[in-house]
Design an enzyme around this catalytic site. Structure first.
Site, PDB file in Angstrom:
ATOM      1  N   GLU A  92      35.383  51.023  48.819  1.00 49.35           N
ATOM      2  CA  GLU A  92      36.645  51.153  49.549  1.00 49.35           C
ATOM      3  C   GLU A  92      37.776  51.716  48.697  1.00 49.35           C
ATOM      4  OE1 GLU A  92      36.626  47.044  50.713  1.00 49.35           O
ATOM      5  OE2 GLU A  92      38.211  46.636  49.291  1.00 49.35           O
ATOM      6  N   CYS A 112      44.624  53.879  45.754  1.00 47.62           N
ATOM      7  CA  CYS A 112      43.993  52.851  44.921  1.00 47.62           C
ATOM      8  C   CYS A 112      42.489  53.094  44.955  1.00 47.62           C
ATOM      9  CB  CYS A 112      44.350  51.487  45.502  1.00 47.62           C
ATOM     10  SG  CYS A 112      43.559  50.126  44.671  1.00 47.62           S
ATOM     11  N   CYS A 119      31.568  43.968  41.131  1.00 46.03           N
ATOM     12  CA  CYS A 119      32.238  43.749  39.845  1.00 46.03           C
ATOM     13  C   CYS A 119      31.553  42.577  39.151  1.00 46.03           C
ATOM     14  CB  CYS A 119      33.716  43.413  40.077  1.00 46.03           C
ATOM     15  SG  CYS A 119      34.684  43.302  38.552  1.00 46.03           S
ATOM     16  N   CYS A 123      36.312  37.040  38.872  1.00 45.45           N
ATOM     17  CA  CYS A 123      37.601  36.350  39.051  1.00 45.45           C
ATOM     18  C   CYS A 123      37.514  35.503  40.320  1.00 45.45           C
ATOM     19  CB  CYS A 123      38.747  37.358  39.152  1.00 45.45           C
ATOM     20  SG  CYS A 123      38.883  38.371  37.671  1.00 45.45           S
ATOM     21  N   CYS A 126      39.178  36.676  43.742  1.00 41.68           N
ATOM     22  CA  CYS A 126      39.039  38.082  44.123  1.00 41.68           C
ATOM     23  C   CYS A 126      37.777  38.304  44.960  1.00 41.68           C
ATOM     24  CB  CYS A 126      38.993  38.932  42.856  1.00 41.68           C
ATOM     25  SG  CYS A 126      38.588  40.657  43.153  1.00 41.68           S
ATOM     26  N   GLU A 170      35.729  46.981  37.477  1.00 39.37           N
ATOM     27  CA  GLU A 170      36.492  46.927  36.227  1.00 39.37           C
ATOM     28  C   GLU A 170      36.375  48.308  35.555  1.00 39.37           C
ATOM     29  OE1 GLU A 170      38.684  45.259  34.482  1.00 39.37           O
ATOM     30  OE2 GLU A 170      38.344  46.741  32.911  1.00 39.37           O
ATOM     31  N   ASN A 300      46.602  37.458  47.988  1.00 45.00           N
ATOM     32  CA  ASN A 300      46.071  37.803  49.291  1.00 45.00           C
ATOM     33  C   ASN A 300      44.860  36.894  49.454  1.00 45.00           C
ATOM     34  OD1 ASN A 300      46.272  39.678  51.444  1.00 45.00           O
ATOM     35  ND2 ASN A 300      46.477  41.311  49.935  1.00 45.00           N
ATOM     36  N   CYS A 342      41.668  43.893  47.091  1.00 52.24           N
ATOM     37  CA  CYS A 342      40.454  44.328  46.408  1.00 52.24           C
ATOM     38  C   CYS A 342      39.177  43.740  47.027  1.00 52.24           C
ATOM     39  CB  CYS A 342      40.583  43.873  44.952  1.00 52.24           C
ATOM     40  SG  CYS A 342      39.261  44.394  43.913  1.00 52.24           S
TER      41      CYS A 342
HETATM   42  N1  SAH Z   1      39.241  44.887  37.367  1.00 52.63           N
HETATM   43  C1  SAH Z   1      40.605  45.329  37.322  1.00 52.63           C
HETATM   44  C2  SAH Z   1      41.059  45.903  38.664  1.00 52.63           C
HETATM   45  C3  SAH Z   1      41.043  44.828  39.735  1.00 52.63           C
HETATM   46  S1  SAH Z   1      42.067  44.910  41.164  1.00 52.63           S
HETATM   47  C4  SAH Z   1      41.502  44.188  36.914  1.00 52.63           C
HETATM   48  O1  SAH Z   1      41.040  43.054  36.888  1.00 52.63           O
HETATM   49  O2  SAH Z   1      42.660  44.430  36.601  1.00 52.63           O
HETATM   50  C5  SAH Z   1      43.738  44.998  40.632  1.00 52.63           C
HETATM   51  C6  SAH Z   1      44.519  43.685  40.602  1.00 52.63           C
HETATM   52  O3  SAH Z   1      44.440  42.972  41.837  1.00 52.63           O
HETATM   53  C7  SAH Z   1      44.046  42.725  39.512  1.00 52.63           C
HETATM   54  O4  SAH Z   1      45.159  42.237  38.821  1.00 52.63           O
HETATM   55  C8  SAH Z   1      43.381  41.629  40.330  1.00 52.63           C
HETATM   56  O5  SAH Z   1      43.347  40.415  39.646  1.00 52.63           O
HETATM   57  C9  SAH Z   1      44.240  41.592  41.555  1.00 52.63           C
HETATM   58  N2  SAH Z   1      43.623  40.924  42.704  1.00 52.63           N
HETATM   59  C10 SAH Z   1      42.319  40.855  43.043  1.00 52.63           C
HETATM   60  N3  SAH Z   1      42.146  40.138  44.162  1.00 52.63           N
HETATM   61  C11 SAH Z   1      43.375  39.744  44.556  1.00 52.63           C
HETATM   62  C12 SAH Z   1      43.861  38.970  45.652  1.00 52.63           C
HETATM   63  N4  SAH Z   1      43.034  38.476  46.551  1.00 52.63           N
HETATM   64  N5  SAH Z   1      45.192  38.787  45.733  1.00 52.63           N
HETATM   65  C13 SAH Z   1      46.047  39.283  44.825  1.00 52.63           C
HETATM   66  N6  SAH Z   1      45.641  40.025  43.767  1.00 52.63           N
HETATM   67  C14 SAH Z   1      44.330  40.244  43.626  1.00 52.63           C
END
Ligand code: SAH
Length: 362
Positions: A92, A112, A119, A123, A126, A170, A300, A342
């Site tokens: 996506e 984006c 991934c 986390c 996420c 990542e 989110n 994400c």
């Molecule tokens: N792997 C990379 C890119 C991930 S997405 C990273 O970790 O930075 C970009 C950002 O969105 C990251 O800071 C991630 O922690 C955040 N993110 C992921 N899921 C989320 C959610 N449900 N709500 C808010 N931020 C989120």
């Protein structure tokens, strides 16, 4: 098969000359690819048909991504695409538009992009983190996402102004393909966007951050911090391993000193987990006076039992950072109702679990 979007302009020249063609054929191909967005080689009308046939015969193709699903937010500012890769894997990408401050100006249009299918970072809050890791994406697949949106925008007389590597995956765990994509996107004879208009977001792979600092690129870096203490961070980011919060801040500082680009620390604010005033004070102590910037992202809600903090708590958290001299912004919420966080859309479409979108607390 080689997707022509994989080749850097210099590589395109070598390729056409190896096929016995004059060097300028490379520019004809590049012009079509980055201004006309053809869907297959037969649409590159600038080329003689014999050469187009030869390219197909030699295994070249165009565009390894196809649109599977598109949703737009009600205000039309956010568009999310589910794209099928060549092997039909869905990934996506999101377009977020912000009105221009200039009279009759074009909107800021940020794309984006995803860099991996799934991934491995896990986390806990996420959606992508819950899918597990499937595979790295190729540079041409990363580029394909940008090209799809560039085509959609060009039909409206608009263009992409910013690209953030903040979709699924990542980026620094797929280092070489991510860098190739950045080079294709920023090459003046490629997509041609300014390096300063690109930001890579990382969970904090320190060797990758140091390597990136040496690339002699002017791209922005965002590091996902999410907590001021190692204990809390290791719970939220189970793969943080030996990397401490301090190590990440130091890596950000090295990136800043080497590139002159300020580093942003991303901080997903989660109710009752990392949003208290005490935690804000700990974060402020860590980050003040070091030139960094904090981007607060109210959660989110997608995965686990995590909730978005109240607006009041978000404002209070921001105020504490601000009063301590830490540069801080709250991320503008975009696309909540279309599952733009994400990994959410893919999760929705694949129906893996019931996501809790739209839970905005008042
Ligand atoms: N792997 C990379 C890119 C991930 S997405 C990273 O970790 O930075 C970009 C950002 O969105 C990251 O800071 C991630 O922690 C955040 N993110 C992921 N899921 C989320 C959610 N449900 N709500 C808010 N931020 C989120």
């Amino acid at each position: 098969m080689t997707d022509l979007y994989r080749l850097l302009p210099e590589e395109m020249e070598v390729m056409v000359m190896e096929l016995g063609q004059p060097r300028f054929r490379a520019d004809q191909i590049l012009y079509a690819m980055y201004y006309k967005f053809p869907e297959n080689i037969s649409e590159i009308k600038q080329l003689p048909s014999t050469f187009r046939d030869m390219l197909v015969e030699k295994g070249f193709s165009i565009g390894s991504t196809k649109e599977v699903h598109r949703i737009e937010s009600e205000d039309g500012d956010t568009t999310k695409l589910l794209l099928g890769l060549q092997d039909k894997t869905p990934i996506e990408s999101v377009l977020m538009q912000y009105p221009s401050k200039k009279l009759f100006g074009h909107p800021r249009s940020t794309i984006c992009v995803s860099t991996q299918v799934g991934c491995a970072m896990r986390c806990v809050f996420c959606a992508t983190g819950q899918m597990g890791f499937e595979r790295n994406m190729k540079a041409e697949e990363i580029l394909g996402q940008v090209i799809h949106f560039a085509k959609i925008l060009s039909e409206k007389g608009q263009h992409i102004t910013n690209i953030v590597f903040m979709g699924m995956g990542e980026p620094l765990a797929n280092y070489s393909e991510t860098i190739r994509a950045v080079k294709l996107l920023t090459h003046p004879r490629g997509f041609g966007i300014g390096q300063r208009n690109i930001t890579i977001s990382t969970i904090g792979i320190i060797s990758g951050i140091d390597q990136l600092a040496e690339e002699n690129l002017q791209i922005g870096l965002a590091i996902s911090l999410h907590a001021p203490t190692d204990k809390l961070r290791r719970w939220l980011v189970p793969t943080a391993g030996a990397n401490s919060v301090k190590d990440l801040i130091n890596a950000g500082q090295r990136y800043f000193l080497k590139t002159g680009r300020r580093v942003t620390f991303e901080y997903a604010l989660i109710e009752g987990v990392n949003d208290s005033p005490e935690i804000a004070e700990d974060l402020a102590l860590l980050l003040r006076n070091n030139g960094s910037h904090v981007n607060l992202i109210p959660l989110n809600p997608t995965a686990g039992d995590f909730e978005r903090p109240t607006r009041k708590n978000v404002i209070e958290f921001e105020r504490i950072l601000y009063n301590s001299g830490v540069n801080c912004t709250v991320r503008v919420e975009k696309g909540t109702e279309i599952s733009a966080a994400c990994g959410q859309l893919r999760t929705d479409v694949l129906g893996k679990y019931n996501n809790k979108r739209n839970q905005i607390k008042k």
